[in-house]
Design a protein around this motif. Structure first.
Motif, mmCIF file in Angstrom:
data_model
loop_
_atom_site.group_PDB
_atom_site.id
_atom_site.type_symbol
_atom_site.label_atom_id
_atom_site.label_comp_id
_atom_site.label_asym_id
_atom_site.label_seq_id
_atom_site.Cartn_x
_atom_site.Cartn_y
_atom_site.Cartn_z
ATOM 1 N N GLY A 61 -13.164 -5.447 63.611
ATOM 2 C CA GLY A 61 -13.090 -6.107 62.311
ATOM 3 C C GLY A 61 -11.679 -6.541 61.956
ATOM 4 N N SER A 62 -10.717 -5.663 62.194
ATOM 5 C CA SER A 62 -9.324 -6.003 61.881
ATOM 6 C C SER A 62 -8.792 -7.068 62.830
ATOM 7 C CB SER A 62 -8.449 -4.750 61.941
ATOM 8 O OG SER A 62 -8.861 -3.797 60.982
ATOM 9 N N ALA A 63 -9.190 -6.987 64.114
ATOM 10 C CA ALA A 63 -8.729 -7.991 65.083
ATOM 11 C C ALA A 63 -9.268 -9.373 64.731
ATOM 12 C CB ALA A 63 -9.164 -7.583 66.487
ATOM 13 N N LEU A 64 -10.533 -9.440 64.298
ATOM 14 C CA LEU A 64 -11.118 -10.722 63.905
ATOM 15 C C LEU A 64 -10.394 -11.302 62.691
ATOM 16 C CD1 LEU A 64 -13.305 -12.858 64.266
ATOM 17 C CD2 LEU A 64 -14.813 -11.450 62.825
ATOM 18 N N ALA A 65 -10.120 -10.461 61.708
ATOM 19 C CA ALA A 65 -9.393 -10.919 60.527
ATOM 20 C C ALA A 65 -7.987 -11.378 60.896
ATOM 21 C CB ALA A 65 -9.328 -9.801 59.486
ATOM 22 N N ALA A 66 -7.340 -10.659 61.818
ATOM 23 C CA ALA A 66 -5.996 -11.051 62.258
ATOM 24 C C ALA A 66 -6.028 -12.405 62.956
ATOM 25 C CB ALA A 66 -5.422 -9.977 63.186
ATOM 26 N N PRO A 125 -18.901 7.555 53.803
ATOM 27 C CA PRO A 125 -18.590 6.531 54.815
ATOM 28 C C PRO A 125 -19.834 6.050 55.565
ATOM 29 C CG PRO A 125 -17.020 8.343 54.937
ATOM 30 C CD PRO A 125 -18.116 8.780 54.009
ATOM 31 N N LYS A 126 -19.969 4.744 55.663
ATOM 32 C CA LYS A 126 -20.992 4.108 56.482
ATOM 33 C C LYS A 126 -20.307 3.383 57.627
ATOM 34 C CE LYS A 126 -24.203 5.141 53.409
ATOM 35 N NZ LYS A 126 -25.293 6.121 53.677
ATOM 36 N N ASP A 127 -21.065 3.146 58.694
ATOM 37 C CA ASP A 127 -20.454 2.509 59.859
ATOM 38 C C ASP A 127 -19.850 1.154 59.527
ATOM 39 O OD1 ASP A 127 -20.956 4.621 61.517
ATOM 40 O OD2 ASP A 127 -22.742 3.771 62.452
ATOM 41 N N TRP A 128 -20.528 0.358 58.684
ATOM 42 C CA TRP A 128 -20.037 -0.986 58.399
ATOM 43 C C TRP A 128 -18.702 -0.968 57.666
ATOM 44 C CZ3 TRP A 128 -18.990 -2.345 53.434
ATOM 45 C CH2 TRP A 128 -19.604 -1.611 52.419
ATOM 46 N N MET A 129 -18.408 0.118 56.958
ATOM 47 C CA MET A 129 -17.153 0.194 56.216
ATOM 48 C C MET A 129 -15.946 0.193 57.143
ATOM 49 S SD MET A 129 -18.073 2.982 53.252
ATOM 50 C CE MET A 129 -19.454 2.762 52.149
ATOM 51 N N TYR A 130 -16.151 0.706 58.367
ATOM 52 C CA TYR A 130 -15.034 0.753 59.315
ATOM 53 C C TYR A 130 -14.636 -0.646 59.787
ATOM 54 C CZ TYR A 130 -15.552 5.826 59.613
ATOM 55 O OH TYR A 130 -15.603 7.162 59.316
ATOM 56 N N ALA A 131 -15.520 -1.597 59.635
ATOM 57 C CA ALA A 131 -15.205 -2.966 60.056
ATOM 58 C C ALA A 131 -14.386 -3.721 59.018
ATOM 59 C CB ALA A 131 -16.493 -3.736 60.344
ATOM 60 N N PRO A 133 -11.113 -4.442 57.155
ATOM 61 C CA PRO A 133 -9.683 -4.159 57.336
ATOM 62 C C PRO A 133 -9.124 -3.332 56.175
ATOM 63 C CG PRO A 133 -10.139 -6.449 57.861
ATOM 64 C CD PRO A 133 -11.405 -5.890 57.278
ATOM 65 N N LEU A 134 -8.208 -2.460 56.465
ATOM 66 C CA LEU A 134 -7.589 -1.519 55.540
ATOM 67 C C LEU A 134 -8.531 -0.366 55.208
ATOM 68 C CD1 LEU A 134 -5.719 -3.911 53.057
ATOM 69 C CD2 LEU A 134 -4.698 -2.484 54.814
ATOM 70 N N LEU A 135 -9.750 -0.656 54.759
ATOM 71 C CA LEU A 135 -10.702 0.413 54.454
ATOM 72 C C LEU A 135 -11.073 1.165 55.721
ATOM 73 C CD1 LEU A 135 -12.529 1.899 52.482
ATOM 74 C CD2 LEU A 135 -14.263 0.121 52.833
ATOM 75 N N GLY A 136 -11.305 0.448 56.814
ATOM 76 C CA GLY A 136 -11.644 1.101 58.076
ATOM 77 C C GLY A 136 -10.528 2.007 58.562
ATOM 78 N N GLN A 137 -9.282 1.540 58.483
ATOM 79 C CA GLN A 137 -8.150 2.370 58.889
ATOM 80 C C GLN A 137 -8.020 3.594 57.988
ATOM 81 O OE1 GLN A 137 -8.047 -0.950 59.073
ATOM 82 N NE2 GLN A 137 -7.499 -1.244 61.216
ATOM 83 N N HIS A 138 -8.261 3.395 56.706
ATOM 84 C CA HIS A 138 -8.170 4.510 55.762
ATOM 85 C C HIS A 138 -9.188 5.601 56.114
ATOM 86 C CE1 HIS A 138 -6.988 5.954 51.649
ATOM 87 N NE2 HIS A 138 -8.092 6.654 51.838
ATOM 88 N N LEU A 139 -10.432 5.198 56.316
ATOM 89 C CA LEU A 139 -11.475 6.166 56.651
ATOM 90 C C LEU A 139 -11.212 6.819 58.002
ATOM 91 C CD1 LEU A 139 -14.611 4.144 55.503
ATOM 92 C CD2 LEU A 139 -13.527 6.058 54.311
ATOM 93 N N GLY A 140 -10.758 6.027 58.979
ATOM 94 C CA GLY A 140 -10.494 6.572 60.304
ATOM 95 C C GLY A 140 -9.393 7.618 60.301
ATOM 96 N N ILE A 141 -8.321 7.368 59.555
ATOM 97 C CA ILE A 141 -7.219 8.326 59.499
ATOM 98 C C ILE A 141 -7.643 9.600 58.783
ATOM 99 C CG2 ILE A 141 -4.902 8.719 58.558
ATOM 100 C CD1 ILE A 141 -4.317 5.771 59.106
#
Length: 402
Positions: A377-382, A341-347, A349-357
């Motif tokens: 990242g997810s809020a911007l996409a939404a 995991p890299k920090d940018w991956m959390y931004a 959507p979906l991948l960030g939630q997966h890594l966070g969980i």
């Protein structure tokens, strides 16, 4: 007839009126209630826990119970057969065609000892035994590993005794020893078992709002009720936001039920038998809910946007069924290409939630920077998806069926 279609909406309360109307009407829809509050959030945790519990208990039972193994040539190596018996193996009579028996699944594995075993043993030469099995059969893995370890343990013991008999230290045969230092904790090992948990949460969100999203767009379009609704002197974006809020409400309720179900059923997973520990309690649930909030809006917007292109309820179901494949992509990507995991991956959507969980399952928690990137990242996409869907709602073609 719906009051929204006969009475002009008050501009100041348009959003709330649409929201309450859609929620109230869909609470009477048995299909929507079943998908949002029963099929996904309750059955998924129950089936997940039952499957894991059954698999773990079955594998542990196979590892502990006496193992019946046909042995060909047992008379040539009585000491080896005795060591196998001491390890829980129950030798069975030899069978004529072991290869065919294994292929036809009449035996998980067969042990064959060559006639020259005794003579080679007396000469101090290496001897070989054969394990005949079919690796494509899932039930063969545990028995093969079990018998292999017993044979290798017996070989090491006899090899050490030969060296001692010659006045040599057994350590001479092992000049290099690997000392394993596993840094995994009981909680971090749980990721191996619960790596599909993020996908199940996203799937629950998706199913929780799917039928509502179809009904509020393609369904009303097919029933020709969108045109009277759009005739009210209210901005289209307020109508869309009211519908979007209703979809998000159902998706959020579905996720909450799912988290509660996992919190209860997760206690029955026999993780302690595997040296694992998992905590799916209130703290875990709150963090998951926080991570998923912008994703709930994003998925609701995507569902509304895709359904807006459909001219009928059935057509929208087809489109959204294909869209349902989207949440599984991060899980597949991480299984096929394990990534650090890299920090940018959390931004993403979906991948960030997966890594966070997965971070939460490991017990490590999620840092402030990854959390901010995930939410941002997810809020911007939404927001982007919501703006695009708002443009679709301004089109007069949306209200026309056929």
């Amino acid at each position: 007839m719906n009051t929204l279609q006969t009475t002009p909406l008050r501009r100041s309360r348009a959003f709330l009126t649409v929201f309450l109307k859609e929620v109230r009407e869909n609470l009477r829809d048995r299909r929507t209630l079943t998908s949002a509050f029963l099929t996904g959030p309750l059955l998924t945790p129950l089936l997940f826990v039952m499957l894991i519990s059954f698999t773990v208990n079955r594998e542990l039972d196979k590892a502990e119970q006496p193992l019946k193994v046909p042995v060909i040539g047992a008379q040539y190596a009585p000491n080896l057969v005795g060591a196998l018996e001491a390890g829980g193996v129950v030798p069975q009579p030899a069978i004529a065609d072991p290869e065919r028996a294994v292929r036809e699944q009449r035996a998980d594995l067969v042990l064959r000892i060559a006639p020259g075993y005794a003579e080679a043993w007396r000469k101090g030469e290496p001897v070989q035994v054969e394990l005949i099995y079919d690796s494509s059969q899932r039930d063969s893995g545990t028995p093969v590993d079990r018998v292999t370890k017993l044979v290798e343990g017996y070989a090491r013991q006899q090899g050490a005794m030969r060296l001692v008999a010659r006045g040599l230290s057994p350590g001479v045969a092992v000049p290099v020893v690997v000392a394993k230092r596993d840094q995994a904790t009981a909680q971090s090992r749980a990721v191996l078992m619960f790596n599909m948990l993020p996908y199940l949460f996203v799937l629950t969100i998706f199913i929780g709002g799917m039928y509502l999203a179809i009904d509020l767009t393609a369904g009303e379009r097919e029933r020709q009720s969108l045109e009277p609704l759009f005739a009210n002197p209210v901005p289209r974006w307020k109508i869309f936001l009211g519908k979007l809020a209703a979809i998000c409400a159902f998706s959020t309720a579905s996720l909450l039920i799912c988290l509660l179900a996992f919190g209860v059923t997760g206690r029955f997973v026999p993780t302690e038998k595997l040296g694992m520990e998992v905590n799916l309690g209130p703290a875990f649930a709150l963090h998951v809910l926080l991570l998923q909030l912008p994703l709930i809006v994003l998925l609701a917007g995507l569902q509304s946007m895709v359904a807006a292109f459909a001219k009928s309820y059935r057509e929208a179901q087809t489109y959204l069924s294909l869209l349902m494949l989207l949440p599984i992509l991060p899980s597949i990507a991480l299984m096929v290409m394990p990534l650090r995991p890299k920090d940018w991956m959390y931004a993403v959507p979906l991948l960030g939630q997966h890594l966070g969980i997965l971070d939460l399952v490991r017990g490590e928690g999620i840092g402030a920077v990854p959390l901010a990137l995930c939410l941002g990242g997810s809020a911007l996409a939404a927001l982007v998806v919501a703006l695009v869907t708002m443009q679709l709602y301004r089109s007069e073609r949306l209200a026309i069926s056929g």
